[in-house]
Design a protein around this motif. Structure first.
Motif, PDB file in Angstrom:
ATOM      1  N   LEU A  15       0.820  -1.221   0.000  1.00  0.00           N
ATOM      2  CA  LEU A  15       0.000   0.000   0.000  1.00  0.00           C
ATOM      3  C   LEU A  15       0.853   1.270   0.000  1.00  0.00           C
ATOM      4  CD1 LEU A  15      -2.642  -1.177   2.650  1.00  0.00           C
ATOM      5  CD2 LEU A  15      -2.849  -1.239   0.159  1.00  0.00           C
ATOM      6  N   PHE A  16       2.120   1.148  -0.347  1.00  0.00           N
ATOM      7  CA  PHE A  16       3.013   2.311  -0.317  1.00  0.00           C
ATOM      8  C   PHE A  16       2.553   3.345  -1.345  1.00  0.00           C
ATOM      9  CE2 PHE A  16       7.125   4.517  -0.742  1.00  0.00           C
ATOM     10  CZ  PHE A  16       7.465   4.621   0.597  1.00  0.00           C
ATOM     11  N   PRO A  17       2.437   4.620  -0.906  1.00  0.00           N
ATOM     12  CA  PRO A  17       1.858   5.622  -1.821  1.00  0.00           C
ATOM     13  C   PRO A  17       2.846   6.151  -2.863  1.00  0.00           C
ATOM     14  CG  PRO A  17       2.296   6.614   0.321  1.00  0.00           C
ATOM     15  CD  PRO A  17       2.667   5.170   0.447  1.00  0.00           C
ATOM     16  N   LEU A  18       3.316   5.270  -3.704  1.00  0.00           N
ATOM     17  CA  LEU A  18       4.218   5.656  -4.786  1.00  0.00           C
ATOM     18  C   LEU A  18       3.877   4.767  -5.978  1.00  0.00           C
ATOM     19  CD1 LEU A  18       6.611   7.701  -4.841  1.00  0.00           C
ATOM     20  CD2 LEU A  18       8.133   5.721  -4.701  1.00  0.00           C
ATOM     21  N   MET A  19       4.029   5.320  -7.171  1.00  0.00           N
ATOM     22  CA  MET A  19       3.668   4.553  -8.356  1.00  0.00           C
ATOM     23  C   MET A  19       4.844   4.549  -9.326  1.00  0.00           C
ATOM     24  SD  MET A  19       0.072   5.046 -10.186  1.00  0.00           S
ATOM     25  CE  MET A  19      -0.153   4.784 -11.898  1.00  0.00           C
ATOM     26  N   PRO A  20       5.787   3.619  -9.134  1.00  0.00           N
ATOM     27  CA  PRO A  20       6.989   3.615  -9.975  1.00  0.00           C
ATOM     28  C   PRO A  20       6.709   3.119 -11.389  1.00  0.00           C
ATOM     29  CG  PRO A  20       7.025   1.752  -8.472  1.00  0.00           C
ATOM     30  CD  PRO A  20       5.802   2.550  -8.122  1.00  0.00           C
ATOM     31  N   ALA A  21       5.578   2.479 -11.573  1.00  0.00           N
ATOM     32  CA  ALA A  21       5.151   2.017 -12.898  1.00  0.00           C
ATOM     33  C   ALA A  21       3.658   1.849 -12.790  1.00  0.00           C
ATOM     34  CB  ALA A  21       5.792   0.674 -13.239  1.00  0.00           C
ATOM     35  N   ASN A  22       2.961   1.891 -13.929  1.00  0.00           N
ATOM     36  CA  ASN A  22       1.562   1.520 -13.870  1.00  0.00           C
ATOM     37  C   ASN A  22       1.506  -0.002 -13.953  1.00  0.00           C
ATOM     38  OD1 ASN A  22      -1.150   0.744 -14.818  1.00  0.00           O
ATOM     39  ND2 ASN A  22      -1.515   2.951 -14.757  1.00  0.00           N
ATOM     40  N   ALA A  23       0.925  -0.621 -12.912  1.00  0.00           N
ATOM     41  CA  ALA A  23       0.938  -2.087 -12.810  1.00  0.00           C
ATOM     42  C   ALA A  23       0.342  -2.752 -14.044  1.00  0.00           C
ATOM     43  CB  ALA A  23       0.179  -2.527 -11.565  1.00  0.00           C
ATOM     44  N   ALA A  24      -0.576  -2.073 -14.714  1.00  0.00           N
ATOM     45  CA  ALA A  24      -1.197  -2.665 -15.904  1.00  0.00           C
ATOM     46  C   ALA A  24      -0.146  -2.962 -16.960  1.00  0.00           C
ATOM     47  CB  ALA A  24      -2.255  -1.718 -16.459  1.00  0.00           C
ATOM     48  N   LYS A  25       0.783  -2.028 -17.105  1.00  0.00           N
ATOM     49  CA  LYS A  25       1.836  -2.199 -18.104  1.00  0.00           C
ATOM     50  C   LYS A  25       2.679  -3.441 -17.757  1.00  0.00           C
ATOM     51  CE  LYS A  25       4.334   0.281 -21.304  1.00  0.00           C
ATOM     52  NZ  LYS A  25       3.767   1.102 -22.379  1.00  0.00           N
ATOM     53  N   VAL A  26       2.944  -3.599 -16.482  1.00  0.00           N
ATOM     54  CA  VAL A  26       3.795  -4.706 -16.048  1.00  0.00           C
ATOM     55  C   VAL A  26       3.033  -6.030 -16.148  1.00  0.00           C
ATOM     56  CG1 VAL A  26       5.299  -5.522 -14.230  1.00  0.00           C
ATOM     57  CG2 VAL A  26       4.878  -3.079 -14.448  1.00  0.00           C
ATOM     58  N   LEU A  27       1.770  -6.033 -15.707  1.00  0.00           N
ATOM     59  CA  LEU A  27       0.977  -7.269 -15.780  1.00  0.00           C
ATOM     60  C   LEU A  27       0.733  -7.656 -17.238  1.00  0.00           C
ATOM     61  CD1 LEU A  27      -1.520  -6.647 -12.842  1.00  0.00           C
ATOM     62  CD2 LEU A  27       0.177  -8.482 -12.976  1.00  0.00           C
ATOM     63  N   SER A  28       0.608  -6.664 -18.096  1.00  0.00           N
ATOM     64  CA  SER A  28       0.449  -6.956 -19.515  1.00  0.00           C
ATOM     65  C   SER A  28       1.707  -7.632 -20.045  1.00  0.00           C
ATOM     66  CB  SER A  28       0.160  -5.666 -20.278  1.00  0.00           C
ATOM     67  OG  SER A  28       0.627  -5.748 -21.597  1.00  0.00           O
ATOM     68  N   ARG A  29       2.840  -7.122 -19.618  1.00  0.00           N
ATOM     69  CA  ARG A  29       4.111  -7.723 -20.049  1.00  0.00           C
ATOM     70  C   ARG A  29       4.214  -9.182 -19.574  1.00  0.00           C
ATOM     71  NH1 ARG A  29       9.916  -5.433 -20.186  1.00  0.00           N
ATOM     72  NH2 ARG A  29      11.050  -7.339 -20.624  1.00  0.00           N
ATOM     73  N   LEU A  30       3.746  -9.426 -18.344  1.00  0.00           N
ATOM     74  CA  LEU A  30       3.847 -10.779 -17.789  1.00  0.00           C
ATOM     75  C   LEU A  30       2.948 -11.769 -18.525  1.00  0.00           C
ATOM     76  CD1 LEU A  30       3.927 -10.343 -13.883  1.00  0.00           C
ATOM     77  CD2 LEU A  30       5.821 -10.769 -15.431  1.00  0.00           C
ATOM     78  N   THR A  31       1.809 -11.276 -19.015  1.00  0.00           N
ATOM     79  CA  THR A  31       0.807 -12.205 -19.569  1.00  0.00           C
ATOM     80  C   THR A  31       0.570 -11.992 -21.062  1.00  0.00           C
ATOM     81  OG1 THR A  31      -1.000 -10.692 -18.981  1.00  0.00           O
ATOM     82  CG2 THR A  31      -0.385 -12.318 -17.336  1.00  0.00           C
ATOM     83  N   LEU A  32       1.504 -11.305 -21.719  1.00  0.00           N
ATOM     84  CA  LEU A  32       1.329 -10.987 -23.137  1.00  0.00           C
ATOM     85  C   LEU A  32       1.542 -12.213 -24.016  1.00  0.00           C
ATOM     86  CD1 LEU A  32       0.929  -8.599 -25.142  1.00  0.00           C
ATOM     87  CD2 LEU A  32       3.405  -8.392 -25.200  1.00  0.00           C
ATOM     88  N   VAL A  33       2.614 -12.939 -23.770  1.00  0.00           N
ATOM     89  CA  VAL A  33       2.949 -14.086 -24.612  1.00  0.00           C
ATOM     90  C   VAL A  33       2.003 -15.253 -24.312  1.00  0.00           C
ATOM     91  CG1 VAL A  33       4.751 -15.746 -25.202  1.00  0.00           C
ATOM     92  CG2 VAL A  33       5.350 -13.344 -24.777  1.00  0.00           C
TER      93      VAL A  33
END
Lengths: 367, 386
Positions: A60-78
């Protein structure tokens, strides 16, 4: 009656316990959450598989170093996740993920989506200066009272969509006046109940208090109006004046969760010219601008992303010259979305307006 | 500085900017070149963009030395000529590090310099983009003081330790302003094209350049010392895997550093390509090996990969650091590593356009110690008990 998992523990501690329970019981193989990195106060998303490593998680840390959607998309793209994963993400990240799924850029299979009523995040630069820790007490005080924490990113201060859509579980933060001693995790569907079953804590009935949510929403609307007025952003404003400082790094596109092109047009050589192009400009106008040429780039980007822009504000956060891109995004995307009565990330079943043909739409334009 | 260097005095009045613009204007009117590629202030804004100009807009809006490096000049030259030479003769006015980067791009086939006159200037350094973004006016005022010769701690870190702030050998013509009398600027040619400009202006290389030469040498000495001192300290803070990881710990993978780098030459970055998109199971396996996998992955690998590609040509221009949203001292790291790598090959990027990049040259008798240690390692592998 919707169910809520309640315990007499601090919310972050209780959420970590839930994540640990899910991992140790084998209900999930990994946890996707923010985690401390390095010694200088930063956090990054991590896929955590070891319960010991989970101790470093700060979901719950109030910082957004990346938008998680971009990262989750990368994880589940292939391919989709082949094992269940619990992902703790912000409401805007979840909305962006929904948009990416609509564009076939990822998969929700095997993802348990945990979100929260979001208090907002600090600018990335706050963490760089190393003074984010000292801001945390005031942050949580404001969240408890359903107020806008001081110094959070303007995009967050003006955000009206801080209650997640499509989350399996929703952690109650905003207006939870006992956030540090009482934990309320709303189980929004059967899937959430199945995952949570066996977890310590009592199951009670209850819903997120809409009155508290509305009170924060109106505060944020008012703050948004103030911020827009300060910047001179209003109906029909001239976006060009914001872009003159642009240095052409295109960081805003690289980190944007919904900038969906596989290869960016501006990386493809598509905007390169023969020298004669610049020489003709010189002949015609007395000068020929060579670099950077931000107007074309920024307008093309807005054109691409405005239907799916979730106003996460990361574009403004990474801008090395502090262009208030969040305000430009909200104003332009907001009006485009409104004209289609479309809210990105609201519903996975809701078709993207540009892929749905409606014979009766925009009659004024057709005429 | 070699004593054979010769220069001409172009007489002009006013501040550095006015004197340089007077020269450019005269050269255009004499037909030495057709237009100038130079940072231009967009009317009514605080911003500078590289533009082709001549005539009135040159005199009114061009800034040969803007307070910030919003775009690296070599990138502007490659935008203009990356697809070949134009019909017009263009004078590109750039800082020394930009001239050096342009020379490196020339070796990489990413600029066409046939119709370009590359002109560099004595550079007072640049101020951090972040300061300028916060308060353009204050930054410009600070820079005006620096232009008058005042030393400043507010310059970008790599500028404060830059020992190649003057003529470098990559340019056709260098404009000397350090230590020169106020009555003009020194024009120091480094190629037949540069000499051609002097001929065109009817100038001869008979000026006394000793004051400029002495000023450049003295400052170069100071800067070399500062650089060495700084790098020793910086190295102790960043050396080793733990320090390296910590230095880059706040990287958010935006790739701004790569996009603004004048040297980063790949048409598509490997890290943006499909080569770096893996199946979910691969990510999960990697997470399981360490208990957790940082995402997006490969943040440090990206920097190391980039370093491997461009550090031999890194001109320490600082554009990468300026563009970093999380204030990583990326230019300082690259300058440290680049400097060491370049020294190994006795290579100075942009020193000469004719000097091939080291990786393009095969020398039979180079790095014998590496060969020996490799041979030693493989001998050990074959006989593990030896």
């Amino acid at each position: 009656m919707p169910k809520v998992l309640r315990s007499n523990k601090g919310t972050e501690e209780c959420l970590l316990e839930l994540l640990r329970f899910l991992l140790e019981s084998g209900k999930v193989s990994g946890v996707f959450a923010l985690r401390k990195v390095g010694e200088s106060g930063g956090v990054a998303y991590s896929l955590i598989t070891d319960p010991d490593t989970l101790k470093e998680a700060l979901p719950l840390f109030p910082l957004m170093p990346a938008n998680a959607a971009k990262v989750l998309s990368r994880l589940t793209l292939v391919e989709p996740a082949n094992q269940p994963i619990a992902a703790v993400v912000r409401p805007c990240e979840l909305r962006a993920l929904t948009e990416l799924i609509k564009r076939s850029q990822g998969s929700l299979d095997n993802l348990l989506l945990i979100s929260s009523t979001c208090g907002g995040a600090y600018p990335l630069k706050t963490a760089v200066n190393g003074n984010i820790e000292e801001k945390l007490p005031a942050y949580w005080e404001a969240v408890k009272k359903a107020e806008i924490p001081p110094d959070i990113r303007p995009a967050c201060a003006a955000c009206e969509h801080f209650v997640p859509y499509n989350a399996d579980m929703t952690v109650a933060l905003v207006g939870n006046k006992d956030v540090d001693k009482q934990c309320l995790i709303h189980l929004n569907n059967d899937k959430a109940e199945q995952f949570a079953s066996g977890m310590a804590g009592e199951l009670i009935g209850g819903e997120i208090d809409s009155e508290i949510i509305e009170s924060l929403r109106s505060k944020r609307q008012a703050r948004g109006k103030e911020l827009f007025d300060e910047l001179g952003v209003s109906e029909g404003f001239d976006v060009r004046k914001f872009f003159d400082k642009c240095i052409g790094c295109r960081g805003c596109s690289k980190i944007c969760p919904v900038c969906y092109c596989h290869v960016c047009f501006f990386d493809s050589g598509g905007d390169e010219h023969e020298p004669s192009y610049y020489e003709t400009e010189l002949e015609r106008n007395g000068y020929g601008q060579v670099l950077p040429a931000p107007i074309f780039y920024q307008l093309v980007r807005l054109f691409h992303v405005s239907l799916s822009c979730v106003e996460c504000g990361l574009c403004a956060d990474v801008c090395p010259v502090d262009i208030p891109l969040w305000a430009v995004a909200i104003k332009t995307a907001g009006s485009v979305q409104e004209s289609f009565d479309y809210l990105p990330g609201r519903d996975l079943e809701e078709e993207l307006p540009v892929t749905a043909f409606k014979p009766e739409e925009f009659a004024a334009v057709v005429d | 500085m070699v004593s054979t260097v010769k220069g001409a005095l172009f007489p002009a009045e006013g501040g550095v900017r006015e004197r340089i613009l007077a020269f450019l204007q005269k050269a255009i009117s004499q037909g030495c070149f057709d237009a100038v590629l130079i940072p231009v202030r967009a009317p009514g804004t605080d911003s500078f963009t590289y533009s082709l100009v001549r005539g009135e807009s040159l005199l009114e809006n061009a800034y040969p030395l803007p307070p910030v490096m919003s775009v690296q000049g070599a990138k502007a030259v490659s935008s203009l000529t990356g697809h070949g030479k134009g019909k017009k003769k263009i004078a590109a006015i750039v800082r020394p590090c930009e001239a050096r980067a342009t020379a490196e791009l020339f070796k990489l086939g990413q600029v066409d310099l046939e119709n370009i006159f590359l002109i560099s200037l004595d550079c007072p350094g640049a101020l951090p983009l972040a300061d300028w973004a916060k308060d353009p006016q204050k930054t410009e005022e600070a820079f005006t003081e620096i232009l008058k010769g005042k030393a400043s701690e507010s310059l970008r870190p790599v500028c404060r330790i830059c020992d190649r702030f003057s003529a470098t050998g990559a340019e056709d013509l260098h404009i000397g302003t350090l230590g020169a009398e106020k009555g003009g600027i020194l024009l120091i040619p480094h190629s037949p094209k540069g000499e051609g400009i002097l001929d065109c202006l009817g100038l001869t290389t008979e000026a006394d350049i000793s004051a400029w030469d002495a000023a450049v040498n003295s400052l170069t000495g100071q800067r070399k010392e500062q650089r060495q001192k700084f790098m020793e300290e910086f190295k102790s803070k960043t050396a080793g895997l733990d320090n390296l990881l910590d230095t880059f710990s706040q990287c958010i993978n935006c790739h701004n550093c790569m996009r603004v780098c004048p040297i980063c030459y790949c048409r598509q970055c490997f890290f943006d390509s499909d080569n770096m998109k893996f199946a979910f199971a691969d990510y999960l396996n990697r997470a399981e090996m360490a208990g957790g996998l940082r995402l997006p992955p490969e943040t440090l690998l990206f920097h190391i990969g980039r370093m491997l590609h461009m550090s031999l040509s890194c001109v320490s221009c600082g554009a990468c650091e300026d563009a970093c949203p999380t204030a990583i001292p990326v230019a300082q790291v690259f300058s440290l590593v680049g400097g060491q790598n370049q020294e190994e090959f006795d290579y100075v990027p942009g020193r000469s356009r004719d000097e091939p990049p080291p990786l393009r040259v095969y020398e039979e008798d180079e790095f014998e110690e590496v060969e020996q240690s490799c041979a030693g390692a493989s001998a050990q592998q074959e006989a593990p008990n030896a």
